[in-house]
Motif scaffolding. Structure first.
Motif, PDB file in Angstrom:
ATOM      1  N   GLY A   1       0.788  -1.219   0.000  1.00  0.00           N
ATOM      2  CA  GLY A   1       0.000   0.000   0.000  1.00  0.00           C
ATOM      3  C   GLY A   1       0.823   1.273   0.000  1.00  0.00           C
ATOM      4  O   GLY A   1       0.279   2.362  -0.180  1.00  0.00           O
ATOM      5  N   ASN A   2       2.145   1.149   0.203  1.00  0.00           N
ATOM      6  CA  ASN A   2       2.967   2.354   0.270  1.00  0.00           C
ATOM      7  C   ASN A   2       4.363   2.079  -0.265  1.00  0.00           C
ATOM      8  O   ASN A   2       4.826   0.932  -0.331  1.00  0.00           O
ATOM      9  N   VAL A   3       5.045   3.146  -0.614  1.00  0.00           N
ATOM     10  CA  VAL A   3       6.376   3.055  -1.224  1.00  0.00           C
ATOM     11  C   VAL A   3       7.405   2.500  -0.246  1.00  0.00           C
ATOM     12  O   VAL A   3       8.382   1.863  -0.662  1.00  0.00           O
ATOM     13  N   GLU A   4       7.192   2.718   1.045  1.00  0.00           N
ATOM     14  CA  GLU A   4       8.177   2.284   2.044  1.00  0.00           C
ATOM     15  C   GLU A   4       8.428   0.782   2.007  1.00  0.00           C
ATOM     16  O   GLU A   4       9.504   0.305   2.413  1.00  0.00           O
ATOM     17  N   ALA A   5       7.448   0.008   1.543  1.00  0.00           N
ATOM     18  CA  ALA A   5       7.609  -1.452   1.512  1.00  0.00           C
ATOM     19  C   ALA A   5       8.329  -1.939   0.265  1.00  0.00           C
ATOM     20  O   ALA A   5       8.655  -3.128   0.166  1.00  0.00           O
ATOM     21  N   VAL A   6       8.589  -1.052  -0.688  1.00  0.00           N
ATOM     22  CA  VAL A   6       9.171  -1.465  -1.959  1.00  0.00           C
ATOM     23  C   VAL A   6      10.573  -2.054  -1.835  1.00  0.00           C
ATOM     24  O   VAL A   6      10.866  -3.090  -2.455  1.00  0.00           O
ATOM     25  N   PRO A   7      11.509  -1.472  -1.073  1.00  0.00           N
ATOM     26  CA  PRO A   7      12.876  -2.007  -1.060  1.00  0.00           C
ATOM     27  C   PRO A   7      12.952  -3.490  -0.710  1.00  0.00           C
ATOM     28  O   PRO A   7      13.655  -4.254  -1.382  1.00  0.00           O
ATOM     29  N   TRP A   8      12.223  -3.912   0.318  1.00  0.00           N
ATOM     30  CA  TRP A   8      12.248  -5.333   0.693  1.00  0.00           C
ATOM     31  C   TRP A   8      11.696  -6.200  -0.438  1.00  0.00           C
ATOM     32  O   TRP A   8      12.254  -7.245  -0.756  1.00  0.00           O
ATOM     33  N   CYS A   9      10.602  -5.750  -1.054  1.00  0.00           N
ATOM     34  CA  CYS A   9       9.986  -6.528  -2.127  1.00  0.00           C
ATOM     35  C   CYS A   9      10.934  -6.678  -3.317  1.00  0.00           C
ATOM     36  O   CYS A   9      11.098  -7.780  -3.864  1.00  0.00           O
ATOM     37  N   ALA A  10      11.557  -5.577  -3.733  1.00  0.00           N
ATOM     38  CA  ALA A  10      12.471  -5.636  -4.864  1.00  0.00           C
ATOM     39  C   ALA A  10      13.705  -6.458  -4.532  1.00  0.00           C
ATOM     40  O   ALA A  10      14.198  -7.236  -5.355  1.00  0.00           O
TER      41      ALA A  10
ATOM     42  N   ARG B   1      -0.897   6.561  -6.373  1.00  0.00           N
ATOM     43  CA  ARG B   1      -0.059   5.848  -5.404  1.00  0.00           C
ATOM     44  C   ARG B   1       0.531   4.587  -6.030  1.00  0.00           C
ATOM     45  O   ARG B   1       1.688   4.239  -5.749  1.00  0.00           O
ATOM     46  N   VAL B   2      -0.222   3.925  -6.860  1.00  0.00           N
ATOM     47  CA  VAL B   2       0.302   2.732  -7.523  1.00  0.00           C
ATOM     48  C   VAL B   2       1.479   3.112  -8.423  1.00  0.00           C
ATOM     49  O   VAL B   2       2.504   2.412  -8.453  1.00  0.00           O
ATOM     50  N   ARG B   3       1.364   4.239  -9.130  1.00  0.00           N
ATOM     51  CA  ARG B   3       2.460   4.658 -10.008  1.00  0.00           C
ATOM     52  C   ARG B   3       3.723   4.939  -9.203  1.00  0.00           C
ATOM     53  O   ARG B   3       4.846   4.595  -9.625  1.00  0.00           O
ATOM     54  N   ALA B   4       3.564   5.551  -8.037  1.00  0.00           N
ATOM     55  CA  ALA B   4       4.724   5.809  -7.183  1.00  0.00           C
ATOM     56  C   ALA B   4       5.381   4.495  -6.760  1.00  0.00           C
ATOM     57  O   ALA B   4       6.617   4.383  -6.702  1.00  0.00           O
ATOM     58  N   ILE B   5       4.559   3.489  -6.492  1.00  0.00           N
ATOM     59  CA  ILE B   5       5.081   2.187  -6.075  1.00  0.00           C
ATOM     60  C   ILE B   5       5.806   1.488  -7.224  1.00  0.00           C
ATOM     61  O   ILE B   5       6.919   0.980  -7.060  1.00  0.00           O
ATOM     62  N   THR B   6       5.190   1.457  -8.413  1.00  0.00           N
ATOM     63  CA  THR B   6       5.818   0.762  -9.541  1.00  0.00           C
ATOM     64  C   THR B   6       7.086   1.470 -10.011  1.00  0.00           C
ATOM     65  O   THR B   6       8.068   0.817 -10.368  1.00  0.00           O
ATOM     66  N   ASP B   7       7.095   2.801  -9.982  1.00  0.00           N
ATOM     67  CA  ASP B   7       8.318   3.531 -10.333  1.00  0.00           C
ATOM     68  C   ASP B   7       9.431   3.216  -9.342  1.00  0.00           C
ATOM     69  O   ASP B   7      10.589   2.985  -9.736  1.00  0.00           O
ATOM     70  N   ALA B   8       9.078   3.224  -8.057  1.00  0.00           N
ATOM     71  CA  ALA B   8      10.073   2.925  -7.029  1.00  0.00           C
ATOM     72  C   ALA B   8      10.589   1.498  -7.159  1.00  0.00           C
ATOM     73  O   ALA B   8      11.784   1.227  -6.947  1.00  0.00           O
ATOM     74  N   TYR B   9       9.708   0.574  -7.506  1.00  0.00           N
ATOM     75  CA  TYR B   9      10.115  -0.823  -7.654  1.00  0.00           C
ATOM     76  C   TYR B   9      11.132  -0.963  -8.795  1.00  0.00           C
ATOM     77  O   TYR B   9      12.171  -1.634  -8.642  1.00  0.00           O
ATOM     78  N   ARG B  10      10.844  -0.332  -9.930  1.00  0.00           N
ATOM     79  CA  ARG B  10      11.764  -0.433 -11.066  1.00  0.00           C
ATOM     80  C   ARG B  10      13.124   0.178 -10.732  1.00  0.00           C
ATOM     81  O   ARG B  10      14.167  -0.360 -11.104  1.00  0.00           O
ATOM     82  N   THR B  11      13.102   1.299 -10.020  1.00  0.00           N
ATOM     83  CA  THR B  11      14.362   1.930  -9.606  1.00  0.00           C
ATOM     84  C   THR B  11      15.134   1.016  -8.661  1.00  0.00           C
ATOM     85  O   THR B  11      16.346   0.804  -8.818  1.00  0.00           O
ATOM     86  N   GLN B  12      14.452   0.476  -7.660  1.00  0.00           N
ATOM     87  CA  GLN B  12      15.100  -0.401  -6.689  1.00  0.00           C
ATOM     88  C   GLN B  12      15.602  -1.678  -7.348  1.00  0.00           C
ATOM     89  O   GLN B  12      16.687  -2.175  -7.018  1.00  0.00           O
ATOM     90  N   TRP B  13      14.850  -2.200  -8.296  1.00  0.00           N
ATOM     91  CA  TRP B  13      15.249  -3.409  -9.006  1.00  0.00           C
ATOM     92  C   TRP B  13      16.590  -3.189  -9.714  1.00  0.00           C
ATOM     93  O   TRP B  13      17.485  -4.043  -9.662  1.00  0.00           O
ATOM     94  N   THR B  14      16.731  -2.041 -10.364  1.00  0.00           N
ATOM     95  CA  THR B  14      17.981  -1.717 -11.044  1.00  0.00           C
ATOM     96  C   THR B  14      19.117  -1.555 -10.044  1.00  0.00           C
ATOM     97  O   THR B  14      20.236  -2.049 -10.262  1.00  0.00           O
ATOM     98  N   GLN B  15      18.849  -0.873  -8.938  1.00  0.00           N
ATOM     99  CA  GLN B  15      19.876  -0.667  -7.917  1.00  0.00           C
ATOM    100  C   GLN B  15      20.348  -1.979  -7.302  1.00  0.00           C
ATOM    101  O   GLN B  15      21.519  -2.103  -6.914  1.00  0.00           O
TER     102      GLN B  15
END
Length: 334
Positions: free
Chosen positions: A174-183, A197-211
């Motif tokens: 439900g929030n961007v804060e959970a993205v790093p663990w998921c990625a 909010r979903v767009r913020a999550i998916t953008d963050a996921y793609r960034t974290q995935w690359t990192q």
């Protein structure tokens, strides 16, 4: 782009035996239609969830389908003995030939946790430990674990899932804060949130995935939406509005009983408000196709989960909606 189903299995008003029989017939139709996955919620002591034991339902699904992937979204881990759950996961994955999708979480409702004697303040810590135990039990020959909530010493492990080291992980987000663990852990995610909010999550996921330096195909990132397809927009709206009113009553049942507001998920009282928020796809095939295409673009998702059955929707209504969707909507995104 993949399409799947998210199902609360909320009470429809039909006798429970008939409810289960009809839902399994609908799930068989999902399999024939070529949908990717079928995901279920877990709820207790509420009409929002008539499948409080996900493994029982999914065992039935394993024997009635051949291609459809399926699983809980999520298993509420604090409510399970983690060793027993690991064994059930192995059984389901074996029974289905490796089609289990493993959703995990701490539980969204503190009310339901309390009914089981779980302190909601301890739920997060219990969830983390239980997940560690499940991970170990799915890959070790002997289980040893020493935590605050669970302890195991020298337990022989006799079962393995088909999918190694474990079935693919899923998480409701439900929030961007959970993205790093998921990625970091290559976890597939699903959100009920609004498009922004979903767009913020998916953008963050793609960034974290690359990192993280990951390679290969990215996990699925999806949204869960109410859906109904009919021959005309007017027909679809009339049926979906009626069914949604019963669904929202079930959704709010425990919260109203305890004079509380939902913590993590807010829904409007009427379907029209949900449509305005971009959180429902309702209409004739052309309308639904446009709504989905717009959301894929704006939310950055690669997985669309839909509720084909909710409230007092009949089996015939859901079957017709699925027929129109699979014939006139889904091929446009092949």
């Amino acid at each position: 782009m993949k399409f799947g189903v998210f199902d609360h299995l909320d009470a429809s008003g039909a006798p429970l035996e008939a409810f289960y029989r009809d839902r399994l017939r609908l799930i068989e139709a999902y399999d024939r239609a070529g949908l990717y996955g079928y995901h279920t919620a877990e709820h207790h002591a509420t009409p929002l969830g008539m499948s409080p034991s996900p493994s029982v339902l999914h065992a039935a699904i394993a024997t009635r389908t051949t291609q459809l992937r399926f699983g809980p979204l999520v298993y509420t881990l604090p409510l399970y003995h983690p060793l027993r759950l690991a064994e059930e996961i192995c059984m389901l994955d074996q029974l289905s030939g490796g089609r289990l999708l493993l959703g995990i979480g701490r539980g969204i409702s503190p009310i339901e946790l309390k009914y089981y004697g779980i302190d909601p303040k301890q739920a997060q810590a219990m969830y983390v430990e239980a997940f560690q135990v499940v991970q170990a039990a799915l890959s070790a020959d002997v289980l040893d674990f020493a935590g605050k909530h669970y302890r195991f010493e020298g337990v022989p492990i006799m079962m393995r899932p088909v999918q190694r080291p474990m079935p693919p992980l899923w998480y409701g987000i439900g929030n961007v804060e959970a993205v790093p663990w998921c990625a970091q852990h290559r976890v597939n995610i699903v959100s009920n949130a609004d498009v922004t909010r979903v767009r913020a999550i998916t953008d963050a996921y793609r960034t974290q995935w690359t990192q993280e330096g990951h390679t290969g195909e990215m996990p699925l990132m999806g949204t869960s939406r109410h859906l109904f397809v009919a021959d005309t927009d007017a027909q679809a709206l009339a049926i979906a509005r009626r069914a949604y009113r019963r669904w929202i009553e079930s959704f709010l049942f425990l919260w109203k009983r305890h004079n509380l507001d939902p913590i993590y998920a807010q829904y409007p009282d009427e379907l029209d408000g949900l449509i305005e928020q971009g959180r429902a796809y309702v209409g004739a095939p052309d309308t639904v196709r446009r709504l989905i295409a717009r959301q894929i673009e704006s939310a950055g998702i690669n997985y669309v989960l839909m509720r084909f059955a909710y409230g007092d929707m009949t089996l015939a209504e859901s079957m017709r909606s699925l027929e129109l969707f699979s014939r006139d909507v889904m091929p446009a995104f092949a």
